[in-house]
Design a protein around this motif. Structure first.
Motif, PDB file in Angstrom:
ATOM      1  N   ALA A 149       0.870  -1.189   0.000  1.00  0.00           N
ATOM      2  CA  ALA A 149       0.000   0.000   0.000  1.00  0.00           C
ATOM      3  C   ALA A 149       0.900   1.230   0.000  1.00  0.00           C
ATOM      4  CB  ALA A 149      -0.900   0.001   1.233  1.00  0.00           C
ATOM      5  N   THR A 150       0.727   2.109  -0.985  1.00  0.00           N
ATOM      6  CA  THR A 150       1.622   3.250  -1.088  1.00  0.00           C
ATOM      7  C   THR A 150       0.983   4.316  -1.965  1.00  0.00           C
ATOM      8  OG1 THR A 150       3.901   3.892  -1.613  1.00  0.00           O
ATOM      9  CG2 THR A 150       2.838   2.373  -3.136  1.00  0.00           C
ATOM     10  N   PHE A 151       1.727   5.381  -2.192  1.00  0.00           N
ATOM     11  CA  PHE A 151       1.339   6.363  -3.192  1.00  0.00           C
ATOM     12  C   PHE A 151       2.065   6.023  -4.490  1.00  0.00           C
ATOM     13  CE2 PHE A 151       0.268   8.461   0.720  1.00  0.00           C
ATOM     14  CZ  PHE A 151      -0.862   9.189   0.409  1.00  0.00           C
ATOM     15  N   ASP A 152       1.641   6.649  -5.570  1.00  0.00           N
ATOM     16  CA  ASP A 152       2.317   6.446  -6.843  1.00  0.00           C
ATOM     17  C   ASP A 152       3.638   7.204  -6.779  1.00  0.00           C
ATOM     18  OD1 ASP A 152       3.231   6.373  -9.453  1.00  0.00           O
ATOM     19  OD2 ASP A 152       1.225   6.486 -10.318  1.00  0.00           O
ATOM     20  N   ASN A 153       4.680   6.520  -6.319  1.00  0.00           N
ATOM     21  CA  ASN A 153       5.950   7.172  -6.018  1.00  0.00           C
ATOM     22  C   ASN A 153       6.690   7.646  -7.263  1.00  0.00           C
ATOM     23  OD1 ASN A 153       5.725   6.890  -3.179  1.00  0.00           O
ATOM     24  ND2 ASN A 153       6.254   4.738  -3.372  1.00  0.00           N
ATOM     25  N   TRP A 154       6.520   6.959  -8.363  1.00  0.00           N
ATOM     26  CA  TRP A 154       7.088   7.440  -9.627  1.00  0.00           C
ATOM     27  C   TRP A 154       6.443   8.773  -9.990  1.00  0.00           C
ATOM     28  CZ3 TRP A 154      10.890   5.882 -13.034  1.00  0.00           C
ATOM     29  CH2 TRP A 154      10.871   6.473 -14.298  1.00  0.00           C
ATOM     30  N   ASP A 155       5.142   8.851  -9.812  1.00  0.00           N
ATOM     31  CA  ASP A 155       4.426  10.085 -10.158  1.00  0.00           C
ATOM     32  C   ASP A 155       4.835  11.246  -9.255  1.00  0.00           C
ATOM     33  OD1 ASP A 155       2.527  11.474 -11.771  1.00  0.00           O
ATOM     34  OD2 ASP A 155       1.065  11.339 -10.158  1.00  0.00           O
ATOM     35  N   VAL A 156       5.211  10.949  -7.996  1.00  0.00           N
ATOM     36  CA  VAL A 156       5.736  12.000  -7.109  1.00  0.00           C
ATOM     37  C   VAL A 156       6.926  12.683  -7.774  1.00  0.00           C
ATOM     38  CG1 VAL A 156       6.938  12.449  -4.938  1.00  0.00           C
ATOM     39  CG2 VAL A 156       4.924  10.979  -4.955  1.00  0.00           C
ATOM     40  N   GLY A 157       7.881  11.877  -8.250  1.00  0.00           N
ATOM     41  CA  GLY A 157       9.054  12.427  -8.916  1.00  0.00           C
ATOM     42  C   GLY A 157       8.712  13.139 -10.213  1.00  0.00           C
ATOM     43  N   VAL A 158       7.789  12.572 -10.960  1.00  0.00           N
ATOM     44  CA  VAL A 158       7.372  13.208 -12.215  1.00  0.00           C
ATOM     45  C   VAL A 158       6.791  14.588 -11.945  1.00  0.00           C
ATOM     46  CG1 VAL A 158       5.666  13.103 -14.096  1.00  0.00           C
ATOM     47  CG2 VAL A 158       7.026  11.072 -13.506  1.00  0.00           C
ATOM     48  N   LYS A 159       5.962  14.701 -10.920  1.00  0.00           N
ATOM     49  CA  LYS A 159       5.358  15.997 -10.587  1.00  0.00           C
ATOM     50  C   LYS A 159       6.433  17.014 -10.184  1.00  0.00           C
ATOM     51  CE  LYS A 159       0.589  14.844  -9.329  1.00  0.00           C
ATOM     52  NZ  LYS A 159       0.415  13.980 -10.486  1.00  0.00           N
ATOM     53  N   GLN A 160       7.432  16.571  -9.460  1.00  0.00           N
ATOM     54  CA  GLN A 160       8.526  17.470  -9.086  1.00  0.00           C
ATOM     55  C   GLN A 160       9.295  17.922 -10.330  1.00  0.00           C
ATOM     56  OE1 GLN A 160      10.535  14.853  -6.356  1.00  0.00           O
ATOM     57  NE2 GLN A 160       9.445  15.640  -4.555  1.00  0.00           N
ATOM     58  N   GLY A 161       9.592  16.978 -11.220  1.00  0.00           N
ATOM     59  CA  GLY A 161      10.306  17.317 -12.445  1.00  0.00           C
ATOM     60  C   GLY A 161       9.517  18.254 -13.334  1.00  0.00           C
ATOM     61  N   GLU A 162       8.221  17.981 -13.480  1.00  0.00           N
ATOM     62  CA  GLU A 162       7.371  18.836 -14.313  1.00  0.00           C
ATOM     63  C   GLU A 162       7.278  20.239 -13.746  1.00  0.00           C
ATOM     64  OE1 GLU A 162       4.376  15.433 -16.212  1.00  0.00           O
ATOM     65  OE2 GLU A 162       3.772  16.545 -14.418  1.00  0.00           O
ATOM     66  N   TYR A 163       7.226  20.345 -12.428  1.00  0.00           N
ATOM     67  CA  TYR A 163       7.165  21.669 -11.803  1.00  0.00           C
ATOM     68  C   TYR A 163       8.424  22.461 -12.122  1.00  0.00           C
ATOM     69  CZ  TYR A 163       6.091  25.271  -8.393  1.00  0.00           C
ATOM     70  OH  TYR A 163       5.820  26.484  -7.795  1.00  0.00           O
ATOM     71  N   LEU A 164       9.573  21.820 -12.040  1.00  0.00           N
ATOM     72  CA  LEU A 164      10.837  22.498 -12.320  1.00  0.00           C
ATOM     73  C   LEU A 164      10.918  22.928 -13.780  1.00  0.00           C
ATOM     74  CD1 LEU A 164      13.258  20.230 -10.262  1.00  0.00           C
ATOM     75  CD2 LEU A 164      12.725  22.636  -9.801  1.00  0.00           C
ATOM     76  N   VAL A 165      10.467  22.086 -14.689  1.00  0.00           N
ATOM     77  CA  VAL A 165      10.480  22.439 -16.111  1.00  0.00           C
ATOM     78  C   VAL A 165       9.657  23.699 -16.350  1.00  0.00           C
ATOM     79  CG1 VAL A 165       9.686  21.731 -18.406  1.00  0.00           C
ATOM     80  CG2 VAL A 165      10.925  20.107 -16.957  1.00  0.00           C
ATOM     81  N   GLU A 166       8.466  23.755 -15.755  1.00  0.00           N
ATOM     82  CA  GLU A 166       7.597  24.918 -15.976  1.00  0.00           C
ATOM     83  C   GLU A 166       8.123  26.152 -15.258  1.00  0.00           C
ATOM     84  OE1 GLU A 166       2.923  26.275 -15.401  1.00  0.00           O
ATOM     85  OE2 GLU A 166       3.523  24.199 -15.040  1.00  0.00           O
ATOM     86  N   ALA A 167       8.526  26.001 -13.999  1.00  0.00           N
ATOM     87  CA  ALA A 167       8.957  27.159 -13.217  1.00  0.00           C
ATOM     88  C   ALA A 167      10.237  27.787 -13.769  1.00  0.00           C
ATOM     89  CB  ALA A 167       9.168  26.757 -11.760  1.00  0.00           C
ATOM     90  N   LEU A 168      11.119  26.971 -14.327  1.00  0.00           N
ATOM     91  CA  LEU A 168      12.373  27.468 -14.880  1.00  0.00           C
ATOM     92  C   LEU A 168      12.279  27.793 -16.370  1.00  0.00           C
ATOM     93  CD1 LEU A 168      14.761  24.915 -13.110  1.00  0.00           C
ATOM     94  CD2 LEU A 168      14.625  27.368 -12.617  1.00  0.00           C
ATOM     95  N   GLY A 169      11.135  27.482 -16.980  1.00  0.00           N
ATOM     96  CA  GLY A 169      10.970  27.719 -18.413  1.00  0.00           C
ATOM     97  C   GLY A 169      11.936  26.910 -19.258  1.00  0.00           C
ATOM     98  N   LEU A 170      12.192  25.686 -18.846  1.00  0.00           N
ATOM     99  CA  LEU A 170      13.209  24.882 -19.514  1.00  0.00           C
ATOM    100  C   LEU A 170      12.850  24.543 -20.955  1.00  0.00           C
ATOM    101  CD1 LEU A 170      14.328  22.389 -16.707  1.00  0.00           C
ATOM    102  CD2 LEU A 170      15.270  24.621 -17.309  1.00  0.00           C
ATOM    103  N   ALA A 171      11.573  24.443 -21.252  1.00  0.00           N
ATOM    104  CA  ALA A 171      11.166  24.047 -22.606  1.00  0.00           C
ATOM    105  C   ALA A 171      11.618  25.045 -23.657  1.00  0.00           C
ATOM    106  CB  ALA A 171       9.652  23.856 -22.660  1.00  0.00           C
ATOM    107  N   THR A 172      11.783  26.311 -23.270  1.00  0.00           N
ATOM    108  CA  THR A 172      12.203  27.346 -24.230  1.00  0.00           C
ATOM    109  C   THR A 172      13.520  28.001 -23.846  1.00  0.00           C
ATOM    110  OG1 THR A 172      10.867  28.987 -23.030  1.00  0.00           O
ATOM    111  CG2 THR A 172       9.809  27.848 -24.884  1.00  0.00           C
ATOM    112  N   ALA A 173      14.184  27.477 -22.811  1.00  0.00           N
ATOM    113  CA  ALA A 173      15.415  28.103 -22.318  1.00  0.00           C
ATOM    114  C   ALA A 173      16.555  27.957 -23.324  1.00  0.00           C
ATOM    115  CB  ALA A 173      15.814  27.473 -20.984  1.00  0.00           C
ATOM    116  N   THR A 174      17.341  28.998 -23.421  1.00  0.00           N
ATOM    117  CA  THR A 174      18.537  28.970 -24.270  1.00  0.00           C
ATOM    118  C   THR A 174      19.809  29.079 -23.446  1.00  0.00           C
ATOM    119  OG1 THR A 174      18.356  31.366 -24.605  1.00  0.00           O
ATOM    120  CG2 THR A 174      17.314  29.927 -26.262  1.00  0.00           C
ATOM    121  N   GLU A 175      19.683  29.524 -22.200  1.00  0.00           N
ATOM    122  CA  GLU A 175      20.820  29.645 -21.295  1.00  0.00           C
ATOM    123  C   GLU A 175      20.733  28.550 -20.228  1.00  0.00           C
ATOM    124  OE1 GLU A 175      23.366  31.765 -21.581  1.00  0.00           O
ATOM    125  OE2 GLU A 175      22.461  32.505 -23.455  1.00  0.00           O
TER     126      GLU A 175
END
Length: 374
Positions: A149-175
């Motif tokens: 019995a647990t939480f979806d632990n892979w999804d925990v990490g995915v949510k953290q990674g997705e947050y960083l991508v959006e907050a840092l604007g990594l999808a369009t970052a050039t620097e």
């Protein structure tokens, strides 16, 4: 004739006395047997209703909440609960579980300190025929583990990674951006899911050079934190800051797998960093971290409602006790080395300032005063 008659009468009286003694003895034996049967039945019922709950420590808030929620849910369902905390000491946890087995627990719910260190006591549980539910941390290399019995632990990490991508604007970052990493105890199998889930999102930016790590510490073995301890996390990050950022290098983000390590990072930054404050992730929405979420010292945390996990675990225990199949929703992901363990996964929720009131207050998990929004 009178003598013969007297002898016969005495014989009859003696036989009656003996019969009376025999009847009394039989009655006493029957009563004792009935009492023994009743006692045995009562003991069997008590044993069947006993559930052993083994938690790793009280040092982290989430385990206290897990234990209290579990006990309340199980007792409301009619079970006697033996709830034990092991102070992050493996021999203590082993001893506690052995006592639960000896006391006739009908089921065991175990959040292990080290998922690879319970082989012997798990064998004892298996020999005693006691089903084991691994709670939040998968117990490895043991066929005694019946369910997980647990939480979806892979999804925990995915949510953290997705947050960083959006907050840092990594999808369009050039620097490039500078990111450091920290995860938890190497004995906790969950770090593989947390960390790997996040890296699955961030890997393309690491490969392209958009994400850089000045410390060079990117492997799980290098970024692990013993016992998920805040002071250990703080000490490591103080060293990182003094070694790689004291010249004014900007730290843009820290992928922290949970709140206790995120708190250690925040403490280190407060004492040793003067640049623009980085984005820090976390997990559990611990009450010690919520003020940091409100003030912006921690950007987000992944909320795992332990009430949901406790309720799901109680459903599994009840099904086991009743001889039916417990509810599961994953039969493919979690292999503990002896095979896939049928699992029930609860859903984690990304939490930041945008939804903190809805997620933490409206749900009744915390009050507005506790969160610091009043």
């Amino acid at each position: 004739m009178k003598k013969i008659f007297a002898l016969c009468l005495a014989s009859v009286m003696l036989m009656g006395t003996l019969a009376g003694c025999s009847s009394s003895s039989d009655s006493s034996s029957t009563t004792t047997e009935a009492a023994t049967t009743t006692t045995t039945a009562a003991a069997t019922t008590e044993e069947t209703l006993l559930v052993g709950v083994a938690m790793p420590t009280k040092d982290l808030q989430r385990w206290v909440q897990d234990g209290e929620n579990m006990q309340a849910e199980l007792e409301a369902a009619g079970y006697t609960v033996d709830l034990q905390y092991a102070a992050n000491d493996i021999p203590t946890q082993v001893s506690q579980i052995q006592n639960m087995i000896a006391n006739g627990a009908g089921a065991l719910v175990i959040a292990s300190i080290d998922g690879s260190a319970l082989g012997t006591v798990m064998a004892e549980a298996e020999e005693a025929g006691i089903p084991v539910i691994a709670y939040d941390r998968l117990i490895m290399d043991s066929a005694a583990v019946t369910y997980y019995a647990t939480f979806d632990n892979w999804d925990v990490g995915v949510k953290q990674g997705e947050y960083l991508v959006e907050a840092l604007g990594l999808a369009t970052a050039t620097e490039p951006v500078n990111m450091e990493f920290i995860t938890g105890d190497p004995g906790d199998n969950n770090i593989n899911f947390f960390f790997d889930g996040a890296i699955s999102v961030l890997q393309e930016y690491i490969d392209s050079g958009i994400i850089q790590t000045p410390s060079g510490q990117t492997e799980k073995t290098a970024v692990a934190t013993a016992n998920w301890a805040t002071d250990e996390a703080q000490s490591r990050f103080e060293t990182i800051l003094s070694s790689y950022y004291s010249d004014g290098t900007q730290l843009d983000a820290v992928l922290a797998s949970n709140d206790s390590t995120a708190l250690g990072v925040a403490n280190a930054l407060a004492a040793n960093y003067t640049g623009t404050y980085p984005i820090i992730t976390g997990q559990d929405c611990d009450i010690a971290n919520v003020p940091n979420l409100v003030s912006g010292l921690q950007a987000m945390s992944v909320f795992k409602d332990t009430r949901d996990l406790a309720a799901a675990t109680v459903d599994m225990v009840t099904a086991i006790m009743e001889g039916s199949e417990p509810p599961v929703n994953d039969t493919a992901t979690y292999d503990n080395g002896t095979g896939i363990i049928p699992s029930y996964l609860c859903e984690p929720i990304a939490c930041d300032l945008n939804n903190i009131e809805e997620v933490l207050i409206d749900s009744g998990y915390y009050t507005a005063d506790q969160v610091g929004l009043n």
